[in-house]
Enzyme design. Structure first.
Site, PDB file in Angstrom:
ATOM      1  N   GLU A   1       0.803  -1.239   0.000  1.00  0.00           N
ATOM      2  CA  GLU A   1       0.000   0.000   0.000  1.00  0.00           C
ATOM      3  C   GLU A   1       0.827   1.276   0.000  1.00  0.00           C
ATOM      4  OE1 GLU A   1      -2.801  -0.290   3.227  1.00  0.00           O
ATOM      5  OE2 GLU A   1      -3.783  -2.044   2.382  1.00  0.00           O
TER       6      GLU A   1
ATOM      7  N   ASN B   1       2.155  -5.072  -3.246  1.00  0.00           N
ATOM      8  CA  ASN B   1       0.747  -5.388  -2.970  1.00  0.00           C
ATOM      9  C   ASN B   1      -0.020  -4.105  -2.664  1.00  0.00           C
ATOM     10  OD1 ASN B   1      -1.264  -7.503  -2.355  1.00  0.00           O
ATOM     11  ND2 ASN B   1      -1.133  -6.787  -0.234  1.00  0.00           N
TER      12      ASN B   1
ATOM     13  N   HIS C   1     -10.297  -6.077  -2.275  1.00  0.00           N
ATOM     14  CA  HIS C   1     -11.361  -5.882  -1.289  1.00  0.00           C
ATOM     15  C   HIS C   1     -12.497  -5.194  -2.043  1.00  0.00           C
ATOM     16  CE1 HIS C   1      -8.913  -7.149   2.063  1.00  0.00           C
ATOM     17  NE2 HIS C   1      -7.972  -6.290   1.733  1.00  0.00           N
TER      18      HIS C   1
ATOM     19  N   GLU D   1      -6.087 -10.559  -1.314  1.00  0.00           N
ATOM     20  CA  GLU D   1      -6.890 -10.338  -0.096  1.00  0.00           C
ATOM     21  C   GLU D   1      -8.375 -10.299  -0.438  1.00  0.00           C
ATOM     22  OE1 GLU D   1      -5.466  -7.014   2.247  1.00  0.00           O
ATOM     23  OE2 GLU D   1      -3.374  -7.477   1.803  1.00  0.00           O
TER      24      GLU D   1
ATOM     25  N   ASP E   1     -12.119 -10.263  -0.778  1.00  0.00           N
ATOM     26  CA  ASP E   1     -13.400 -10.370  -0.088  1.00  0.00           C
ATOM     27  C   ASP E   1     -14.372  -9.453  -0.818  1.00  0.00           C
ATOM     28  OD1 ASP E   1     -12.320  -7.988   1.011  1.00  0.00           O
ATOM     29  OD2 ASP E   1     -12.149  -8.802   3.030  1.00  0.00           O
TER      30      ASP E   1
HETATM   31  C1  XIL Z   1      -6.179  -6.142   8.310  1.00  0.00           C
HETATM   32  C2  XIL Z   1      -6.512  -7.311   9.193  1.00  0.00           C
HETATM   33  O1  XIL Z   1      -7.461  -8.097   8.513  1.00  0.00           O
HETATM   34  C3  XIL Z   1      -7.052  -6.843  10.523  1.00  0.00           C
HETATM   35  O2  XIL Z   1      -7.203  -7.933  11.403  1.00  0.00           O
HETATM   36  C4  XIL Z   1      -6.110  -5.825  11.130  1.00  0.00           C
HETATM   37  O3  XIL Z   1      -6.697  -5.304  12.292  1.00  0.00           O
HETATM   38  C5  XIL Z   1      -5.846  -4.706  10.173  1.00  0.00           C
HETATM   39  O4  XIL Z   1      -5.327  -5.231   8.980  1.00  0.00           O
HETATM   40  N1  XIL Z   1      -4.955  -4.486   3.636  1.00  0.00           N
HETATM   41  C6  XIL Z   1      -3.946  -5.297   4.077  1.00  0.00           C
HETATM   42  C7  XIL Z   1      -4.171  -6.156   5.253  1.00  0.00           C
HETATM   43  O5  XIL Z   1      -2.912  -5.377   3.425  1.00  0.00           O
HETATM   44  O6  XIL Z   1      -2.994  -6.363   5.994  1.00  0.00           O
HETATM   45  C8  XIL Z   1      -5.246  -5.627   6.147  1.00  0.00           C
HETATM   46  O7  XIL Z   1      -5.513  -6.603   7.163  1.00  0.00           O
HETATM   47  C9  XIL Z   1      -6.486  -5.333   5.350  1.00  0.00           C
HETATM   48  C10 XIL Z   1      -6.196  -4.295   4.311  1.00  0.00           C
END
Ligand code: XIL
Length: 472
Positions: free
Chosen positions: A169, A211, A247, A274, A276
């Site tokens: 990020e 990422n 996401h 990631e 969802d």
């Molecule tokens: C999130 C986790 O799911 C949570 O449990 C934590 O509190 C915060 O981080 N992008 C990412 C992940 O790269 O590491 C993040 O994970 C979600 C967003």
């Protein structure tokens, strides 16, 4: 001492365990269904079905759930890859400067190993979830601490990580296409490449990924990342893959696949890291579309969902594939059906037939012992000629095609326990040669021999018929 040949590889397995493949438990479960015909086969779990398409299907996990039996049974049944949702982040792994804690990460790695899963590493450097001491640093002090962190963590997990999210990020949202402001960015624009170089030095076998989120379609932010990756490739900064967090809400960018493809065309792998999706009318459809896109891009090596069940998610909108009781949701079925549908996007057939000899790449005597050498033999339907891609690994009988460490032209190729190292990664080149990622040497029939039993070695790539292999 053969068992010392990979200092960082998993320990030797007992003969009984040796037939329990690291990555192909699901594949072997369908046994004879994995034939050379190249037609689609219906796997019954996400991991097995993804493996049939040469890909992994993973989940983000937390060790605090490992005592939940419903969670563990879904995890172990369905997934062949894991990533730590939090346990490998900076705040977890280096809570005080120079004091490292790998307990959570190690537990995830050992669970993965014991269950035939590969591991994604997440994440070495990120503006969020930094320990307090790092948040208070700046300038060269922060830069040094950050690079030391990369080196220490990547060294600790060396040989155990399929792909690292080296940097997470680092780009800004919105239309600038530029970097996000952060303490790390303020140490100098070259912090990302410094991190990638340190990671490569610490763990040369891991794929190194950048990422990010909101990079799932073609937009100014993803184009900023694209330009960085192009620049890294042009200047030889080590980068192997780009992770797309995905996401997603109630829609998917129409150019999702085209975006993956444009990155792949830069010469990097792409991964959905990631995933969802908001529980809306079209959750299943969006999951299917993501899966379809990954299957359609040959360098898309796998998909990771960010949690197992809805109740395990960091989001509150039920974005995952299983409900809280562990039941499969419609989105699950949509993903599985998509994985099982169509034909293998790679050319048909799991055998590799050598053009010069007309014979097939073959594990001598169908032995599964580590160190068994490769030969050519008349093509047949035996398991010792069936090769399945998992990422860039070529798996046969639960083992991986392996160029011994320090291989030079003439070294014989063998099988060994899959461990994800560069010596077990192979690239299918446009001229039908197959080269080894670690050595750059090509799979070659020694002396251009054609007889049954002739040795298969690695040799300087020249593209001759004894180095050309076609799926059959
Ligand atoms: C999130 C986790 O799911 C949570 O449990 C934590 O509190 C915060 O981080 N992008 C990412 C992940 O790269 O590491 C993040 O994970 C979600 C967003």
């Amino acid at each position: 001492m053969k068992n010392l040949r990979h200092p960082t590889s998993p320990p030797r397995r007992s003969p009984a365990k040796a037939i329990m493949p690291l990555l192909l438990a699901g594949l072997l479960a369908v046994g004879g269904a994995l034939t050379f015909t190249g037609t689609a086969h219906a796997g019954t779990t996400l991991g097995a079905s993804a493996a049939e398409k040469g890909r992994y299907f993973g989940a983000a996990v937390g060790t605090y759930k490992f005592s939940d039996s419903t969670y563990m049974s879904v995890l172990n049944r369905e997934f062949n890859s894991v990533v730590a949702e939090n346990e490998m982040k900076w705040d977890a792994t280096e809570p005080q400067r120079g004091v490292f804690n790998y307990s959570g990460g190690d537990r995830i790695v050992s669970h993965a190993r014991a269950n035939g899963m590969i591991v994604r590493g997440h994440t070495l450097l990120w503006h969020a979830q930094q320990p307090g001491w790092a948040q208070g640093l700046s300038g060269s002090d922060l830069r040094n601490a950050a690079i030391n962190h990369v080196t220490q963590v990547a060294t600790h997990f060396r040989g155990q990580i399929y792909a690292w999210d080296v940097v997470n990020e680092a780009f800004a949202d919105g239309n600038s296409g530029g970097r996000r402001d952060s303490n790390l960015q303020r140490t100098g624009n070259d912090w990302i490449e410094a991190a990638f170089r340190a990671a490569r030095a610490a763990d040369p076998g891991a794929k190194l990924c950048y990422n990010d989120y909101n990079t799932d379609g073609i937009n100014p932010k993803s184009t900023g990342v694209y330009n960085m990756v192009r620049d890294f490739k042009a200047r030889g900064v080590p980068i192997d893959c780009v992770g797309f967090q995905s996401h997603l809400g109630t829609s998917i960018p129409s150019d999702y696949q085209a975006n993956l493809q444009r990155f792949a065309d830069l010469g990097v792998d792409v991964q959905i890291t990631e995933l969802d999706v908001a529980q809306g009318a079209n959750q299943a459809g969006i999951y299917a579309a993501v899966t379809r896109a990954c299957l359609a891009v040959s360098r898309c090596t796998g998909i990771t969902v960010w949690g197992v069940r809805d109740c395990d998610s960091w989001r509150s909108d039920n974005p995952l594939l299983f409900d809280c009781a562990g039941n499969k949701k419609p989105a699950y079925t949509a993903v599985l059906d998509t994985l099982n549908g169509g034909t293998n996007p790679n050319p048909t057939g799991n055998r590799l037939r050598n053009e010069g000899s007309g014979r097939c790449l073959d594990v001598t005597g169908a032995s599964t012992a580590n160190g068994t050498q490769m030969i050519i033999w008349d093509c047949h339907s035996g398991a010792n000629q069936q090769f399945t891609q998992n990422g860039q690994a070529l798996q046969v009988m639960g083992k991986c095609l392996d160029a011994p460490p320090n291989a030079t032209p003439g070294t014989r190729v063998q099988i060994w326990d899959c461990w994800g190292g560069a010596n077990q990664q192979w690239v299918f080149n446009g001229n039908a040669t197959i080269s080894n990622v670690q050595t750059g040497l090509c799979l070659d029939v020694n002396g251009a021999a054609t007889a049954n039993g002739s040795a298969v070695i690695v040799w300087t790539c020249h593209g001759g018929a004894n180095q050309r292999w076609v799926r059959a």
